[in-house]
Design an enzyme around this catalytic site. Structure first.
Site, PDB file in Angstrom:
ATOM      1  N   CYS A 140      20.009 -44.245  62.891  1.00 42.79           N
ATOM      2  CA  CYS A 140      19.471 -43.587  61.697  1.00 42.79           C
ATOM      3  C   CYS A 140      17.985 -43.275  61.881  1.00 42.79           C
ATOM      4  CB  CYS A 140      19.689 -44.468  60.463  1.00 42.79           C
ATOM      5  SG  CYS A 140      19.064 -43.731  58.947  1.00 42.79           S
ATOM      6  N   CYS A 143      15.872 -43.767  58.771  1.00 44.75           N
ATOM      7  CA  CYS A 143      15.550 -45.179  58.486  1.00 44.75           C
ATOM      8  C   CYS A 143      14.501 -45.713  59.467  1.00 44.75           C
ATOM      9  CB  CYS A 143      16.790 -46.061  58.620  1.00 44.75           C
ATOM     10  SG  CYS A 143      18.285 -45.376  57.931  1.00 44.75           S
ATOM     11  N   ASP A 144      14.669 -45.422  60.736  1.00 39.45           N
ATOM     12  CA  ASP A 144      13.899 -46.124  61.757  1.00 39.45           C
ATOM     13  C   ASP A 144      12.889 -45.258  62.516  1.00 39.45           C
ATOM     14  OD1 ASP A 144      15.335 -48.434  61.158  1.00 39.45           O
ATOM     15  OD2 ASP A 144      16.928 -47.932  62.561  1.00 39.45           O
TER      16      ASP A 144
END
Ligand code: NDP
Length: 316
Positions: A140, A143-144
């Site tokens: 992701c 997200c990261d």
């Protein structure tokens, strides 16, 4: 002699952000929800490290800590959380039947499905090992990606997700290698065009990951050209895998409508399905956003829809 199955107002299947959010709303509305956790209690977030994009956590939180917070909040309102795996459902009648671990039959007026989805991985041993220790392998970018600001990264895949995530990473990272296993994209022409026009992105066609280097964190990715056999070491500190997701919805294929990838379909602007009393939420019904916060939002919607359904049906 078989016991009469318990009859619930609201059964929630799953234990990710959608399920907990549904549980918090349903419990506060006195629906006395029972939640069946499933094979991965806490869901996909238990497999991530830092979660920095969930509103309300100014200093970030690890995925497992966040799921523990959600669990404690659901328990505070007396959600009955049970471990177990739903193995069969029967949505023929007005009372819905669910079997847990192939033996315990439960009946419910409403069922909220929040079974989630899981990212697909290459299955390369060092990829999985580094993923599991939070060592720079992620599925992701939204997200990261932020953790790799200013660093070089690689992303595997050539679909719309990979193209979208590569574009996202290109805004943070000076160099993004996009590893495409064939000599063409699967993504839409518009997304392909976008990727090709970003100077930070270098597309390597016919290229696959051979190994991921690094003991505790990614220190490089060894790739191979599947046409020529030529190997090349990419100097990157992050590897993003964007080769698709699989929603955990096989259980419902005889009962609910789903798209060709298996994502559950619901009524427009509602979480209701073609079966009265069955509501869907989270990643099991969302191939577009797939974020913890959007998942939690649809869990809330499902609980509100269930509450209104019960009220309209006069079920107290
Ligand atoms: P897709 O299945 O569309 O694409 C997966 C990609 O990963 C393909 O390029 C595939 O290669 C590649 N791949 C699969 N397995 C491997 C492997 N083992 N090694 C290397 N590469 C691999 O998945 P997406 O998640 O991209 O998209 C899913 C759906 O969601 C699609 O319908 C998509 O259009 C949609 N979507 C739409 C968005 C939007 O409209 N904004 C955004 C994101 C997704 P190959 O092509 O060779 O099979």
């Amino acid at each position: 002699m078989s016991e009469t199955p318990e009859l619930l107002k609201c059964l929630i299947i799953g234990s990710g952000p959608a399920a907990y959010s549904a549980a918090i709303y349903a419990a506060r509305a006195d629906l006395k929800p029972v939640m069946i956790e499933g094979p991965l209690p806490g869901g996909q977030l238990t497999q991530t490290t830092e979660v920095d994009n969930y509103p309300g956590y100014p200093d970030g939180r690890t995925g497992p800590e966040m799921m523990d917070d959600l669990k404690r909040q659901a328990l505070r309102f007396d959600t009955d959380i049970r471990s177990g795996w739903v193995t069969k459902v029967d949505f023929t009648g007005p009372i819905h039947k669910v079997w847990v671990d192939e033996k315990t039959e439960i009946h419910a007026h409403t069922v909220i499905i929040a079974t989630g989805a899981s990212a697909k991985w290459l299955g390369q041993p060092n990829e999985i090992r580094l993923r599991d220790i939070g060592g720079g392998v992620s599925a992701c970018a939204v997200c990261d990606g932020f953790f790799y600001k200013g660093q070089n990264v690689a992303i595997v895949g050539a679909g719309d997700t990979a193209a979208e995530e590569a574009s996202y990473l290109a805004k943070l990272c000076p160099k993004v290698y996009m590893l495409v296993r064939r000599d063409e994209f699967r993504a839409s022409k518009a997304m392909e065009h976008r990727v090709k026009n970003m100077p930070q992105i270098e597309i390597l066609y016919n290229t696959e990951v051979k190994d991921v280097l690094g003991e505790h964190a990614v220190e490089g990715v060894l790739v191979v050209n599947n046409k020529t056999g030529e190997e090349r070491m990419l100097d990157v500190t992050g590897l993003f895998i964007a080769i698709g997701h699989k929603p955990a919805t096989d259980l419902f294929k005889d009962w609910l409508d789903m798209d060709p990838q298996g994502y559950l379909l619901h009524d427009p602007d509602r979480t209701s399905t073609k079966v009265p009393g069955i509501f869907v939420s989270g990643d099991a019904a969302d191939h577009v956003y797939r974020q913890a916060v959007t998942s939690a939002g649809t869990g809330c919607m499902a609980a509100l829809d269930a509450e209104r359904y019960l009220a309209a049906a006069g079920i107290d």
